[in-house]
Design an enzyme around this catalytic site. Structure first.
Site, short mmCIF file in Angstrom:
data_model
loop_
_atom_site.label_atom_id
_atom_site.label_comp_id
_atom_site.label_asym_id
_atom_site.label_seq_id
_atom_site.Cartn_x
_atom_site.Cartn_y
_atom_site.Cartn_z
N GLU A 1 78.96 -0.21 3.38
CA GLU A 1 79.49 -1.55 3.07
C GLU A 1 78.90 -2.09 1.77
O GLU A 1 79.61 -2.65 0.93
CB GLU A 1 79.19 -2.50 4.23
CG GLU A 1 79.63 -3.93 3.99
CD GLU A 1 78.57 -4.94 4.40
OE1 GLU A 1 78.22 -5.80 3.56
OE2 GLU A 1 78.08 -4.86 5.54
N HIS A 2 77.61 -1.91 1.59
CA HIS A 2 76.96 -2.32 0.35
C HIS A 2 77.56 -1.59 -0.85
O HIS A 2 77.86 -2.18 -1.89
CB HIS A 2 75.46 -2.03 0.41
CG HIS A 2 74.65 -3.11 1.03
ND1 HIS A 2 73.69 -3.82 0.33
CD2 HIS A 2 74.62 -3.62 2.28
CE1 HIS A 2 73.12 -4.71 1.12
NE2 HIS A 2 73.67 -4.60 2.32
#
Length: 454
Positions: free
Chosen positions: A84-85
């Site tokens: 996600e990052h």
């Protein structure tokens, strides 16, 4: 940029904060005729939901992938959150920073979140820019470019996030340990952000493989809420997301939690703690697990027990006696596997926590032995259904509700039938689930205490 969701890390903050989280994480934000969602499934499998809201000329796009931390391979915790990052690191078409810079230039906002069962990305922008945002989001669905330098740099950010939000936060640290004790066989016992030792060992190839396995249009749900028409959204989606090819995705599996036979207790003493907090949690059915029909009765039971300022626990322990500054109960039914029910209490200054717990145990025993009353049931059901009206004013609230539901085994119809299912709950059903839960000794008790310096 991103946030990870440990389901209980922010709950024991304030009573109203808890109520808001429960509202946004259950179907209590949905009425059968409130949203009138329009749906379409593209040829590549992308499921689209449109909720028209003409209150302001803005729009929220939320893209949910049906994959979360519970899908992390064994021994590689934190992988879904790590990805996600990295989704903000750019593609061949849009280099690092361009996506976020574009959203900011348009006067919009964006963020992302990882849960146990889903990962989500959202943007809110003026409605005339929806097409551009769709192009950017669809581009990174399969076009992400990663290398060792980007991964190692972001690893430091994630480790710092873990230190600041978990390891330096006694409440979050206690909740993490309670999770691990409560779910002894299920991945819900592993923190969304991952264990530090395993985050350190994650490799670029692990992340790329995870990305290529799960990020696909046929494993995603797009929810658009705002000043748009469904036909407009469908056409924009076809010209952007519709170009992303279908890709086979493995079936998700959720193991069953074995029947727990013993009570467990987790105690944390820390110098940063200002006042004690006592928590108890049980494993209970969710909307998607076995015995899911019990979930609606559990929702009503939790509302009666500790869902408001007029609940049994609050009225007795905060108002009538009074022994506590706050108390309440929570339950999150939107899980692909089993869920949990929790209660908490914080004593007043100079009131011994054991005295408060004894009084709380008496209240629980009263419910177990004598049940709840018909009038309590009626008030709780009305309060749950009435509170859902306020979510309609939000752009992100409805989008989040539908996205979570469709990512955890529910359907649009299930969402729309929520109020009906709640209204049909009987006092016998509530008392049955209450007795089953409260009579069980298979719970985890957590205690957060101040640590006196030497």
């Amino acid at each position: 940029m991103s946030r990870f969701y440990n389901q209980f890390s922010l709950l024991i903050v304030s009573f109203w904060g808890l109520s808001l989280m429960i509202l946004l994480t259950s179907f209590s934000g949905v009425l059968a005729q409130a949203y009138n969602p329009k749906t379409l499934i593209l040829d590549n499998g992308l499921h689209i939901v449109v909720i028209e809201n003409n209150r302001a000329p803005v729009v929220t796009q939320m893209l949910f992938y049906k994959v979360g931390s519970a899908d992390d391979p064994y021994g590689k915790s934190g992988l879904a959150h790590f990805l996600e990052h990295l989704m903000f690191k750019g593609t061949k078409k849009n280099p690092p920073g361009r996506f976020s810079e574009t959203v900011a230039r348009l006067g919009g906002k964006e963020n992302a979140f990882t849960g146990h069962d889903y990962t989500g990305y959202y943007q809110t922008v003026p409605v005339e820019h929806l097409g551009l945002i769709m192009e950017l989001e669809s581009d990174r669905m399969t076009g992400l470019v990663l290398n060792e330098e980007l991964v190692n740099s972001e690893r430091k950010v994630i480790l710092e996030e873990r230190r600041s939000r978990v390891e330096n936060n006694p409440q979050s640290l206690l909740n993490e340990q309670i999770d691990a004790a409560l779910f002894i066989n299920h991945p819900y016992g592993i923190p969304v952000i991952g264990w530090e030792n395993e985050i350190l060992e994650l490799e670029t190839k692990d992340i790329v493989e995870f990305y290529e396995t799960w990020y696909s249009p046929n494993n995603a749900v797009l929810v658009v809420s705002g000043d748009v028409s469904s036909s407009q959204v469908f056409e924009l989606a076809k010209s952007s997301y519709g170009k992303v090819p279908f890709r086979f995705v493995p079936l998700r599996e959720r193991v069953l939690e074995p029947f727990a036979r013993v009570e467990k207790k987790v105690i944390l003493k820390d110098e940063k703690v200002g006042y004690p907090t006592w928590i108890r949690r049980w494993v209970v059915p969710s909307y998607s697990s076995n015995y899911k029909d019990k979930a609606f009765a559990i929702e009503v039971f939790v509302e009666i027990l500790g869902g408001s300022l007029s609940s049994r626990l609050y009225s007795s322990l905060v108002v009538d006696q009074p022994l506590a500054v706050s108390t309440g109960a929570w339950y999150f039914p939107n899980y692909l596997g089993e869920s949990s029910l929790g209660i908490w209490i914080s004593p007043r200054p100079n009131v011994d926590i054991n005295r408060v717990v004894i009084s709380l145990e008496k209240e629980l025993k009263l419910v177990e032995q004598f049940g709840v009353k018909e009038e309590e049931l009626k008030i709780a059901k009305n309060r749950l259904i009435d509170s859902s009206i306020y979510t309609r004013d939000s752009l992100s609230g409805p989008a989040y509700l539908f996205g979570v539901a469709l990512s955890t085994g529910q359907s649009v119809s299930d969402v729309e039938q929520w109020s009906k299912r709640i209204s049909e709950v009987t006092v016998e059903q509530v008392n049955s689930v209450a007795r089953e839960i409260l009579a069980s000794q298979a719970f985890v008790t957590g205690v957060l205490m101040p640590k006196v310096k030497n």
